[in-house]
Design an enzyme around this catalytic site. Structure first.
Site, PDB file in Angstrom:
ATOM      1  N   ILE A  24      -0.227   3.185   2.976  1.00 44.88           N
ATOM      2  CA  ILE A  24       0.878   2.846   2.212  1.00 44.88           C
ATOM      3  C   ILE A  24       2.207   2.789   2.634  1.00 44.88           C
ATOM      4  CG2 ILE A  24      -0.539   3.218   0.267  1.00 44.88           C
ATOM      5  CD1 ILE A  24       1.102   5.702  -0.439  1.00 44.88           C
TER       6      ILE A  24
ATOM      7  N   HIS B 135      -4.717  -0.100  -0.026  1.00 47.93           N
ATOM      8  CA  HIS B 135      -4.273   0.670  -1.194  1.00 47.93           C
ATOM      9  C   HIS B 135      -2.580   0.296  -1.550  1.00 47.93           C
ATOM     10  CE1 HIS B 135      -7.632   3.567   0.267  1.00 47.93           C
ATOM     11  NE2 HIS B 135      -7.924   2.692  -0.335  1.00 47.93           N
TER      12      HIS B 135
END
Length: 238
Positions: free
Chosen positions: A105, A121
């Site tokens: 991320i 994600h």
């Protein structure tokens, strides 16, 4: 250069349809801690387990505690792309790499210059209101103190997939399509234990499955080539 790295280098030279699927280990050499190693976030001690803090229900119930953890542990100032990020971006520019699929991320693939990045994600570089959906600068959640609020009164949250939340199905389907059609699938820096992302390996039907991970994985026996070294060190030789 060992023989496995030499083989991978040759495969890459001969291909224009490479897909890369990576996890936390891709970013550890950039100073971003992973979750599951002996010194990762899951091995550290907080008032609550990281898995609980990073869940949707915890975020809803205790946003103050969530944001303390988020700013303390998920936001790493000054992190720069390493050799793996840079090499993948180079392959994309050369027309060899079709897509980067990542569980991370941190946005380091984009910072390195990669353009076709599928973030399974999400990203801490984006934020939105959990109530009205309005987009907000990432600084709203990554810096400051307390719980950030939208003008509508809702909580501003990072655009990441928390535990108990589903992955984006469009992103997953795109990842599946790239993997199905890949000549070479390189999986790096992931223990392949977090589902549904870890299940993406099942969609590859080719004969050049490469696993690059410092530690062994449960899927090593399925690979055509296995390299147990730091991924940045491996990619710096390619």
């Amino acid at each position: 250069m060992n023989s496995a790295v030499e083989t991978l280098k040759q495969w890459v030279a001969e291909s224009d349809n490479i897909v890369f699927f990576g996890g936390a280990g891709v970013s550890t050499e950039s100073g971003i801690p992973d979750f599951r190693s002996t010194d990762g976030l899951y091995s550290q001690h907080y008032k609550y387990p990281p898995e609980q803090i990073l869940s949707h229900s915890f975020f809803e119930a205790q946003p103050e505690e969530y944001f303390r953890f988020h700013r303390d542990k998920l936001v790493i100032e000054g992190a720069k792309p390493n050799a793996a990020h840079l090499k993948l971006a180079e392959w994309e520019r050369e027309g060899k790499l079709r897509a980067v699929i990542t569980q991370n991320i941190d946005g380091l693939h984009q910072a390195a210059g990669s353009r076709n990045v599928l973030e399974l994600h999400g990203s801490i570089l984006r934020a939105y209101c959990a109530r009205c959906g309005k987009k907000h600068p990432a600084d709203a959640v990554n810096h400051g103190e307390g719980v950030p609020r939208c003008s509508c009164g809702g909580v501003i949250r990072p655009d990441i997939v928390m535990y108990e939340e589903p992955l984006d199905m469009d992103t997953m389907q795109a990842a599946i399509n790239y993997i199905r059609n890949a000549d070479i699938l390189i999986i790096g820096g992931t223990s392949l234990v977090v589902y549904p992302a870890a299940g993406l390996i099942d969609y590859y039907g080719g004969s050049k499955l490469v696993l690059v991970n410092l530690a062994q994985t449960a899927q090593d026996s399925r690979a055509d080539l296995v390299i147990h070294e730091k991924i940045g060190q491996v990619f710096s030789q390619l």
